[in-house]
Each structure stands twice: as C-alpha cells, then as structure tokens.
Design a protein around this motif. Structure first.
Motif, PDB file in Angstrom:
ATOM      1  N   THR A  22       0.816  -1.214   0.000  1.00 17.45           N
ATOM      2  CA  THR A  22       0.000   0.000   0.000  1.00 17.45           C
ATOM      3  C   THR A  22       0.850   1.265   0.000  1.00 17.45           C
ATOM      4  OG1 THR A  22      -0.176  -0.146   2.417  1.00 17.45           O
ATOM      5  CG2 THR A  22      -2.003  -1.058   1.117  1.00 17.45           C
ATOM      6  N   ARG A  23       2.177   1.115   0.144  1.00 18.64           N
ATOM      7  CA  ARG A  23       3.057   2.281   0.127  1.00 18.64           C
ATOM      8  C   ARG A  23       4.389   1.896  -0.518  1.00 18.64           C
ATOM      9  NH1 ARG A  23       3.506   4.725   5.729  1.00 18.64           N
ATOM     10  NH2 ARG A  23       1.477   5.539   5.111  1.00 18.64           N
ATOM     11  N   ASN A  38       9.605   2.611   6.705  1.00 19.49           N
ATOM     12  CA  ASN A  38       8.526   3.582   6.857  1.00 19.49           C
ATOM     13  C   ASN A  38       8.987   4.901   7.472  1.00 19.49           C
ATOM     14  OD1 ASN A  38       5.667   4.140   6.594  1.00 19.49           O
ATOM     15  ND2 ASN A  38       5.573   4.056   8.815  1.00 19.49           N
ATOM     16  N   ASP A  45       7.517   9.059   0.035  1.00 13.97           N
ATOM     17  CA  ASP A  45       6.644   7.890  -0.066  1.00 13.97           C
ATOM     18  C   ASP A  45       5.385   8.243  -0.839  1.00 13.97           C
ATOM     19  OD1 ASP A  45       4.275   8.371   1.990  1.00 13.97           O
ATOM     20  OD2 ASP A  45       6.121   9.031   2.965  1.00 13.97           O
ATOM     21  N   THR A  47       1.398   6.385  -2.010  1.00 13.72           N
ATOM     22  CA  THR A  47       0.427   5.307  -1.892  1.00 13.72           C
ATOM     23  C   THR A  47       0.389   4.513  -3.187  1.00 13.72           C
ATOM     24  OG1 THR A  47      -0.904   6.587  -0.340  1.00 13.72           O
ATOM     25  CG2 THR A  47      -2.029   4.802  -1.508  1.00 13.72           C
ATOM     26  N   ALA A  49      -1.663   0.907  -5.029  1.00 10.41           N
ATOM     27  CA  ALA A  49      -2.811   0.006  -4.948  1.00 10.41           C
ATOM     28  C   ALA A  49      -2.613  -1.128  -5.939  1.00 10.41           C
ATOM     29  CB  ALA A  49      -4.094   0.780  -5.259  1.00 10.41           C
ATOM     30  N   LYS A  70       5.797   6.303 -10.522  1.00  9.17           N
ATOM     31  CA  LYS A  70       5.107   7.368  -9.781  1.00  9.17           C
ATOM     32  C   LYS A  70       5.905   8.651  -9.989  1.00  9.17           C
ATOM     33  CE  LYS A  70       1.805   5.013  -7.786  1.00  9.17           C
ATOM     34  NZ  LYS A  70       0.394   5.324  -7.942  1.00  9.17           N
ATOM     35  N   VAL A  89       1.166  -1.374   4.918  1.00 15.66           N
ATOM     36  CA  VAL A  89       0.968  -0.484   6.057  1.00 15.66           C
ATOM     37  C   VAL A  89      -0.024  -1.079   7.060  1.00 15.66           C
ATOM     38  CG1 VAL A  89       0.196   1.820   6.758  1.00 15.66           C
ATOM     39  CG2 VAL A  89       1.594   1.537   4.700  1.00 15.66           C
ATOM     40  N   THR A  90      -1.070  -1.704   6.588  1.00 16.29           N
ATOM     41  CA  THR A  90      -2.087  -2.273   7.472  1.00 16.29           C
ATOM     42  C   THR A  90      -1.493  -3.268   8.463  1.00 16.29           C
ATOM     43  OG1 THR A  90      -3.767  -2.011   5.761  1.00 16.29           O
ATOM     44  CG2 THR A  90      -4.270  -3.559   7.535  1.00 16.29           C
TER      45      THR A  90
END
Length: 124
Positions: A22-23, A38, A45, A47, A49, A70, A89-90
C-alpha cells in the motif's frame, strides 16, 4: 530429471505484493524492518494500490510483477535515494526492497520513481 512449476505458484508470491503493498518508499539505505522502511530511512513515499502492479510472463523466464512509475512524489526528508521498498501499512510489513540508481533529493521538492519489475525465474 526436469523441474517445472505452474505459473499459478509463481503468481501466488507476486500477488502477495500486488494485493498487500500500500506504500512505496524511496529510502536512503537498505531497510531491514518495517520501521526502517517507513520512517528511519524514508525520504519520500507514495500510496500504491493493486492497479499499480501488473503480473505477466517474465522477461527471461517464469513470471514478473511490474510496479507502475510514480511521478512528482513529495520529498519529506533531504538525502540520497539508494533503495525503494514496498510496505504493507495495514500489517506493518516490509514486503520487498530493491536498489535503485542513487539520486539526491531535497525537501521541499519531488522525486520521480520509475517503473520497475520483480521477476521469479522458472526452476532449472
């Protein structure tokens, strides 16, 4: 005796990245833990998906996942980017780390992270 593996087996590993990252983080050194990726070595950084990942046949053999580029990623800390990592991240997991061409970045500013791939070769 020959060795073989079905694409579904290789895709299983690549889909962990596709479905859980997710990152994406530009780092100043090689992180070995989630906290290092992190925070400790993080310079910029963004995001990501599942749509940022494309699983396909490998360039050499096997299978690969290509991570989308990106652009204009905000730099949070000045330094020299040497590594890029993918984080879940979760679940606070460092999923993958790779090297990149060294590039100095400055806060305030932005950095572009080009497209890159992770390839798992067929067994030989």
């Amino acid at each position: 005796m020959a060795k073989t593996v079905h694409d579904d087996v290789l895709d299983g590993a690549l889909n962990i990245l596709k479905n859980n990252a997710t990152r994406m983080v530009a780092c100043s050194a090689q992180p070995t833990t989630y906290t290092e990726g992190n925070a400790t070595y993080a310079l910029a950084d963004v995001t990501v998906a599942s749509g940022d990942f494309t699983v396909a046949n490998g360039t050499t053999s096997g299978r690969k996942v290509t991570v989308a580029a990106k652009t204009a990623v905000t730099v949070d800390t000045s330094g020299t980017v040497t590594h890029v990592c993918l984080l879940d991240v979760t679940n606070s997991k460092l999923l993958y780390v790779t090297t990149t061409t060294s590039q100095a970045v400055v806060n305030p500013g932005t950095v572009d992270i080009g497209s890159w791939a992770i390839e798992i070769a067929d067994p030989t």
